[in-house]
Design a protein around this motif. Structure first.
Motif, PDB file in Angstrom:
ATOM      1  N   PRO A 123      34.522 -18.146  37.447  1.00 17.67           N
ATOM      2  CA  PRO A 123      34.593 -16.696  37.170  1.00 17.67           C
ATOM      3  C   PRO A 123      34.221 -16.383  35.722  1.00 17.67           C
ATOM      4  N   GLY A 124      33.346 -15.384  35.557  1.00 15.65           N
ATOM      5  CA  GLY A 124      32.943 -14.955  34.228  1.00 15.65           C
ATOM      6  C   GLY A 124      31.809 -15.744  33.629  1.00 15.65           C
ATOM      7  N   ALA A 125      31.356 -16.799  34.329  1.00 13.60           N
ATOM      8  CA  ALA A 125      30.268 -17.617  33.798  1.00 13.60           C
ATOM      9  C   ALA A 125      28.943 -16.868  33.922  1.00 13.60           C
ATOM     10  N   PRO A 126      28.047 -17.035  32.948  1.00 20.93           N
ATOM     11  CA  PRO A 126      26.741 -16.356  33.038  1.00 20.93           C
ATOM     12  C   PRO A 126      25.919 -16.938  34.192  1.00 20.93           C
ATOM     13  N   THR A 130      24.409 -21.475  36.980  1.00 19.12           N
ATOM     14  CA  THR A 130      24.111 -21.928  38.344  1.00 19.12           C
ATOM     15  C   THR A 130      22.672 -21.629  38.764  1.00 19.12           C
ATOM     16  N   ARG A 131      21.821 -21.238  37.819  1.00 22.92           N
ATOM     17  CA  ARG A 131      20.416 -20.989  38.147  1.00 22.92           C
ATOM     18  C   ARG A 131      19.711 -22.325  38.322  1.00 22.92           C
ATOM     19  N   VAL A 132      19.294 -22.647  39.558  1.00 24.63           N
ATOM     20  CA  VAL A 132      18.743 -23.967  39.859  1.00 24.63           C
ATOM     21  C   VAL A 132      17.315 -24.085  39.320  1.00 24.63           C
ATOM     22  N   THR A 133      17.080 -25.160  38.570  1.00 23.73           N
ATOM     23  CA  THR A 133      15.752 -25.415  38.003  1.00 23.73           C
ATOM     24  C   THR A 133      15.132 -26.707  38.525  1.00 23.73           C
ATOM     25  N   ALA A 134      15.949 -27.626  39.042  1.00 26.46           N
ATOM     26  CA  ALA A 134      15.439 -28.904  39.547  1.00 26.46           C
ATOM     27  C   ALA A 134      16.256 -29.325  40.757  1.00 26.46           C
ATOM     28  N   VAL A 135      15.591 -29.907  41.759  1.00 29.46           N
ATOM     29  CA  VAL A 135      16.245 -30.348  42.991  1.00 29.46           C
ATOM     30  C   VAL A 135      15.829 -31.784  43.275  1.00 29.46           C
ATOM     31  N   THR A 148      20.464 -27.266  36.725  1.00 28.23           N
ATOM     32  CA  THR A 148      20.492 -25.823  36.479  1.00 28.23           C
ATOM     33  C   THR A 148      20.010 -25.459  35.082  1.00 28.23           C
ATOM     34  N   GLU A 149      19.824 -24.170  34.920  1.00 29.66           N
ATOM     35  CA  GLU A 149      19.384 -23.634  33.644  1.00 29.66           C
ATOM     36  C   GLU A 149      20.433 -23.861  32.561  1.00 29.66           C
ATOM     37  N   GLY A 150      21.693 -23.922  32.960  1.00 33.40           N
ATOM     38  CA  GLY A 150      22.764 -24.153  31.995  1.00 33.40           C
ATOM     39  C   GLY A 150      22.939 -25.605  31.600  1.00 33.40           C
TER      40      GLY A 150
END
Length: 990
Positions: A123-126, A130-135, A148-150
């Protein structure tokens, strides 16, 4: 009793309609529009392509195709097959993950979406957390690793999409293990790449944007090695022996790192900038593949010198001393290599490259690395498509000659078979040989084998050689200059640039019995060609046709005609031109037909129509249809600014005229309204209840382009009297006028010497002046007249000349039947009056019964400006069925539609794709294929999940329940009216 009898007849007719008509969108031909992701399964031998519109398409052996569509209107950014399984995962740019499976159903596979998942952070995380950049789809088939981006790596169990929180790799865990002397330890940035150790599945490398690479042990849950790259990272590749890691960077360099248990010192790394010393573009992907004997293959995309070649789209292939930069004509999306051998473990055999406008496959085992001809995904739009023409049931002799000519053009292709061979094509062999001809902006006509699921290129004809153009005949795009650096080699066939827009092909007509072909273009040129199995050098002389017929006061403001070569031209085997007609003014040819039995070609433009005898190479008939007030027809297609202004002026004038008319008649409105109501009541009493019809406004004769010829037609019918049939020519214009001419043909023995003559016979002016888009003559049995030479080849019965013939005139607004020879109106069907539609495309088709081989009916197939297809009965012109087909907003799709003789059709859903549809219950071309799970997929693989985690694993029954639920959801979505257009694409082909 009469009511019951009529009800029984209606029920019988409805049953018959079900036997004759059935609408299906069956397959998409060509190259996917705006591809955005590429995936490949070595175990299934399947290729997957995702697009920006959310489509996912799978291809295997020729004829093995699957298609799905995500509900979300989002681009597919990544596609990953689960190793040794029939599932794949897609990542969309809205950050959602989707699981698809190839489910066997009634002996055929279908592509179904069985799950979706979106990472949720604390909760409250930008959102970047969780923006996926690699799988990474782990080889165990149990896990997905999501970078992820983070900077975090989330581990998710599949196929259930259950996040294993205790196994996630947080950025803090990694940062705390990084050596203090690493300069970028405080800001590692996003996860750029994830790769599994090929020899130890418990180890993965995590590549961060700033350059750091960390080897992580999934079982021990800790970092075991740090690779301190400092240049912005683009991709990583772990060599197959597990001994080295390759990393590519945004400065055009790549590094080779030795793998082991201790951290790597940056000073010991081997770094190379292949195309330095000046600044270079990023190497976006790098791959190294070992060979059984000899040096490895090194492949990478990008890396070109930024100043000199920054606009090139290149993949470099290095093998020993051989170094080639493959130069593509559009942006590279992704690439992969295929290994040969029975288990796909041999030497690299092919390089598969997906670029924005085509798929290119390079043979890596043949000297010179030639291109392998693709059996599907061919770029139809290598030059923009300008027209189409379909020919059904090609005779075997013509078919073999066309293929032989095409094979001579394909000698530069590799002889190796197509390397992607997954799945089984269970479809029946095509019942007949069909050709689809496409005309292109560069003056070419391409012949496609349209008999089955794959639209395969058969032959290419170029008309540019007849004319002088700006092209350099010595220019060969595929050859680089010797000693050039980088060592470029042009690959691919996508070439959207035309030497001269006047070369554009506008109309095509092929006679399948005689082998004669006529092609008409943008600058009023009409070529007549014949099929020759040998090369020939000949001169093509132009016959000028003045369609204005000396009318004064007109000055052509459009483009000039093409200059014809006066010297002999060497034409290769195939279709070779022997006659050329040049219209003056050189306007776009709008109508074209050929009668090979009479050796005549008829053509029309916006100024008139003509008839040409290609045996004697003489003009037979020239008719000007230009309205004296129509100056717009003199401006040409390249003078449109003035046209728009004039069109606006005419619109305002019509509005003013209608207002003046209303004011004049306002006084007498009451009396006239009363009379009109009385007449209407009397008419309604005499007729059956019919749908509410709109009033059709008559068009002014002053409207622009009223003289434009929309359709032209040959018929052997009755024009002078009811006892003597005669050859005839019919032409319909944009102003609702139909011209008929009687033709006198000399006897066969005198045909080469005596001239053909044409005599005016009839002229019909439709009341509402609606454009005439089709003309058809029916014989005494109400059947359409056969094609030229069709009866002579015993492929059709002779037309009935005993009963009276009928003329069917199809305008944009209605279908009207006239009796011949008196041209007396018999019946009509008002399409526009019923629903406001206008006819855009029309054809004649034979619909065979799905229950009885011996029964069938002919009908008119119509596409309207609303995108609906209708079937209209002949000769009664009654509406049989109608279906929504094309989105009404898709004007170019409607304009591109072409019908076949057996109730199918094609239309462009994008510049590079044809949608194929069928209206026939008997004739259906669709993929029927099966993909089975790999034989070793059931063997026990080492699990990375402990007992506790395994207890939560989704069972096979739960997976099947999910699939069943997914099918029910999909069926419900198909009923949604808002998804009428996309519904047939979402439903996977069975």
């Amino acid at each position: 009793m009469k009511r019951f009898r009529r009800h029984g007849q209606e029920s019988q007719r409805e049953r018959l309609k079900q036997e004759l008509f059935q609408f299906n969108k069956t397959v998409e031909h060509g190259f996917p529009h705006q591809p955005s992701a590429l995936g490949y399964s070595p175990s299934l031998q399947l290729l997957a392509i995702g697009t920006r519109s959310g489509a996912i398409k799978l291809y295997g052996a020729p004829g093995v195709e699957f298609m799905g569509l995500h509900d979300e209107n989002a681009a597919v950014t990544q596609v990953h097959f689960l190793p040794q399984q029939v599932e794949l995962v897609t990542l969309l740019d809205d950050n959602s993950l989707h699981m698809w499976t190839l489910k066997a159903h009634t002996g055929l596979s279908e592509l179904l979406e069985i799950g979706r998942f979106t990472l949720t952070g604390p909760p409250g995380a930008p959102p970047s957390v969780t923006r996926v950049t690699a799988v990474l789809a782990h080889s165990s088939g149990e896990l997905l690793l999501l970078g992820t981006e983070g900077g975090h790596v989330f581990i998710v169990e599949v196929p259930g999409f259950r996040e294993l929180e205790e196994r996630n790799i947080s950025l803090d865990q990694v940062a705390s293990s990084v050596p203090d002397n690493y300069t970028c330890r405080r800001n590692l940035e996003h996860v750029e790449a994830l790769q599994e150790n090929p020899v130890n599945p418990s180890q993965v490398v995590i590549g961060y944007g700033r350059g750091l690479m960390v080897v992580w042990d999934l079982k021990k849950q800790r970092a075991i090695q740090h690779i301190p790259g400092t240049q912005q990272l683009e991709s990583v590749w772990w060599t197959e022996d597990g001994g080295y890691l390759l990393s590519s960077h945004n400065d055009g360099s790549y590094c080779r790192w030795t793998m082991g248990s201790k951290d790597v010192d940056e000073e010991d790394v081997k770094s190379d900038i292949p195309y330095g010393h000046f600044p270079c573009k990023a190497i976006s992907k790098i791959v190294q593949l070992s060979t059984e004997e000899g040096p490895p293959f090194l492949l990478f995309s990008g890396g070109m010198p930024r100043a000199s070649y920054g606009d090139r789209h290149c993949i470099t292939v290095i093998h020993g001393k051989t170094h080639v930069a493959l130069d593509f004509t559009s942006r590279i999306i992704d690439f992969f290599a295929i290994r040969g051998g029975p288990q796909h473990t041999g030497d690299p055999s092919a390089l598969v490259v997906l670029v924005e406008e085509e798929l290119v496959v390079i043979d890596l085992q043949t000297e010179g690395w030639p291109v392998i001809q693709t059996p599907y995904l061919v770029p139809l739009h290598s030059s923009a498509i300008t027209c189409s023409h379909h020919v059904s049931a090609i005779p075997l002799k013509l078919w073999e000659r066309v293929l032989a000519a095409g094979n001579m053009q394909s000698t530069h292709y590799s002889k190796k078979p197509w390397p992607i061979t997954g799945g089984q094509n269970l479809g029946p062999d095509p019942p007949q040989r069909d050709l689809l001809l496409t005309g292109h902006e560069d003056g070419t006509v391409r012949f496609w084998d349209a008999s089955g699921v794959c639209l395969y290129p058969s032959y290419k004809l170029s008309t540019a050689g007849v004319f002088h153009t700006d092209a350099d005949p010595n220019d060969n795009m595929n050859q680089g200059t010797e000693g050039e650096w980088p060592p470029f080699r042009k690959v691919g066939c996508f070439d959207p640039y035309s030497d001269d827009p006047r070369l554009g092909v506008q109309k095509i007509h092929l006679c399948k019995y005689s082998g004669y072909l006529t092609v008409a273009g943008t600058a009023g040129q009409i070529l007549v060609l014949e099929l020759n199995d040998e090369a020939a050098e000949q001169t093509v002389e132009a016959k000028v046709v003045d369609l204005l017929q000396g009318q004064e006061g007109f000055r052509w403001k459009g483009h000039t005609q093409l200059d014809v070569r006066e010297e002999p031209v060497l034409f290769p085997p195939g279709f070779q031109p022997f006659a050329l007609v040049q219209c003056q003014p050189p306007a776009v040819v709008t109508a074209l037909t050929l009668h090979s039995e009479w050796k005549l070609v008829a053509f029309g433009t916006s100024h008139g129509f003509g008839l040409y005898d290609y045996q004697q190479k003489n003009n037979v008939l020239i008719k000007c249809t230009l309205n004296p007030s129509d100056q717009l027809a003199m401006e040409g297609p390249l003078s449109r600014v003035k046209s728009i202004k004039k069109s606006l002026r005419q619109s305002f004038r019509r509005i003013r005229r209608s207002r003046v008319s209303l004011r004049k008649h306002h006084v007498n409105n009451a009396a006239k309204l009363q009379d009109a109501n009385a007449r209407l009541e009397a008419e309604l009493a005499e007729m059956e209840i019919a749908p509410v019809q709109r009033k059709i406004e008559a068009r002014s004769s002053d409207d622009s382009f009223t003289g434009l010829v929309r359709t032209i037609y040959f018929a052997d019918t009755f024009l002078a009297d009811s006892s003597h049939n005669t050859p005839s020519l019919w032409a319909g214009t944009n102003g609702g006028c139909v011209f008929a001419y009687m033709l006198r043909l000399p006897a066969a023995e005198r045909r080469a010497d005596e001239p053909v003559t044409a005599q005016p016979a009839k002229e019909i002016q439709l009341m509402h002046r609606a454009p005439v888009v089709g003309i058809l003559v029916l014989d005494g049995h109400g059947a359409p007249l056969p094609e030229p030479l069709e009866v002579a080849h015993d492929l059709a019965r002779s037309p009935d000349m005993q009963g009276s013939h009928h003329l069917v005139v199809i305008s944009e607004e209605q279908f009207k039947v006239f009796g011949l020879p008196k041209v007396s109106a018999k019946t009509k069907l008002k399409l526009t009056a019923m629903d406001g539609s206008r006819v855009r495309r029309v054809g004649v088709a034979w619909f065979g019964s799905s229950r009885s081989e011996d029964y069938g009916e002919s009908g008119l197939v119509v596409l309207t400006n609303q995108g609906d297809v209708h079937v209209v009965s002949l000769p009664t012109v009654k509406m049989q069925v109608h279906y929504p087909c094309v989105r009404r907003e898709d004007v170019s799709g409607i304009a591109s539609c072409v019908f076949t003789k057996h109730g199918q059709g094609f239309y462009l859903i994008s510049p590079s794709e044809f949608e194929r549809f069928s209206l026939s219950a008997r004739c259906l071309v669709e993929p029927r294929c099966l993909v089975e799970a790999p034989t070793d997929s059931s063997t026990q693989r080492g699990s990375l999940l402990d007992g506790a985690s395994s207890a939560h694993r989704i069972t096979k029954q739960e997976s099947e329940d999910a699939e069943s639920a997914a099918r029910r959801v999909m069926e419900h979505a198909l009923l949604n009216d808002e998804r009428e257009y996309w519904g047939d694409r979402t439903q996977v082909v069975k």
